[in-house]
Write a protein that holds these residues in place. Structure first.
Motif, PDB file in Angstrom:
ATOM      1  N   LYS A  14      47.627  34.913  45.415  1.00 24.41           N
ATOM      2  CA  LYS A  14      46.609  34.312  44.554  1.00 24.41           C
ATOM      3  C   LYS A  14      45.767  35.382  43.876  1.00 24.41           C
ATOM      4  O   LYS A  14      45.445  35.262  42.684  1.00 24.41           O
ATOM      5  N   SER A  15      45.427  36.417  44.612  1.00 22.28           N
ATOM      6  CA  SER A  15      44.627  37.504  44.055  1.00 22.28           C
ATOM      7  C   SER A  15      45.363  38.211  42.925  1.00 22.28           C
ATOM      8  O   SER A  15      44.771  38.538  41.887  1.00 22.28           O
ATOM      9  N   ARG A  22      49.354  34.531  51.183  1.00 27.26           N
ATOM     10  CA  ARG A  22      48.934  33.593  50.133  1.00 27.26           C
ATOM     11  C   ARG A  22      47.695  34.115  49.409  1.00 27.26           C
ATOM     12  O   ARG A  22      47.607  34.034  48.182  1.00 27.26           O
ATOM     13  N   THR A  23      46.753  34.658  50.160  1.00 24.78           N
ATOM     14  CA  THR A  23      45.553  35.229  49.562  1.00 24.78           C
ATOM     15  C   THR A  23      45.913  36.354  48.602  1.00 24.78           C
ATOM     16  O   THR A  23      45.383  36.424  47.489  1.00 24.78           O
ATOM     17  N   TYR A  42      38.137  39.771  44.899  1.00 29.69           N
ATOM     18  CA  TYR A  42      38.642  38.407  45.097  1.00 29.69           C
ATOM     19  C   TYR A  42      39.341  38.272  46.442  1.00 29.69           C
ATOM     20  O   TYR A  42      39.144  37.284  47.151  1.00 29.69           O
ATOM     21  N   GLU A  51      44.227  29.832  55.277  1.00 33.44           N
ATOM     22  CA  GLU A  51      45.229  30.484  54.440  1.00 33.44           C
ATOM     23  C   GLU A  51      45.812  31.709  55.131  1.00 33.44           C
ATOM     24  O   GLU A  51      45.127  32.391  55.878  1.00 33.44           O
ATOM     25  N   GLU A  63      38.058  35.690  49.287  1.00 36.56           N
ATOM     26  CA  GLU A  63      38.921  34.647  49.825  1.00 36.56           C
ATOM     27  C   GLU A  63      39.035  34.745  51.343  1.00 36.56           C
ATOM     28  O   GLU A  63      39.033  33.735  52.040  1.00 36.56           O
ATOM     29  N   TRP A 121      45.551  35.870  39.797  1.00 38.29           N
ATOM     30  CA  TRP A 121      44.227  35.814  39.170  1.00 38.29           C
ATOM     31  C   TRP A 121      43.917  37.117  38.449  1.00 38.29           C
ATOM     32  O   TRP A 121      43.370  37.121  37.347  1.00 38.29           O
TER      33      TRP A 121
END
Length: 67
Positions: A10-11, A6-7, A51, A2, A55, A14
């Motif tokens: 997503k974090s 993107r991480t 998170y 990744e 990740e 979330w």
């Protein structure tokens, strides 16, 4: 693997989900929007950092991946 971007996205997504849920639980449990909101913000900040780090660690581990 990744990308860091993107991480982070997503974090953030979330964290927003968790922020909403924690605020709702905090308000229901304490009866106070201020206390419930403060609990949610603190939890969200800790969760976002945790998170993202989690990740990135897993992104660097090749175990369980197929080529």
């Amino acid at each position: 693997m990744e990308t860091r971007r993107r991480t982070i996205v997503k974090s953030i997504i979330w964290t927003l989900i968790g922020l909403f849920m924690m605020a709702l639980v905090g308000i229901l449990m304490t009866g106070s929007a201020t206390v419930g909101g403060a609990m949610a913000v603190i939890n969200a900040a800790i969760g976002l950092v945790s998170y993202a780090l989690y990740e990135r660690v897993w992104a660097a581990i090749s175990w369980g991946r197929h080529a």
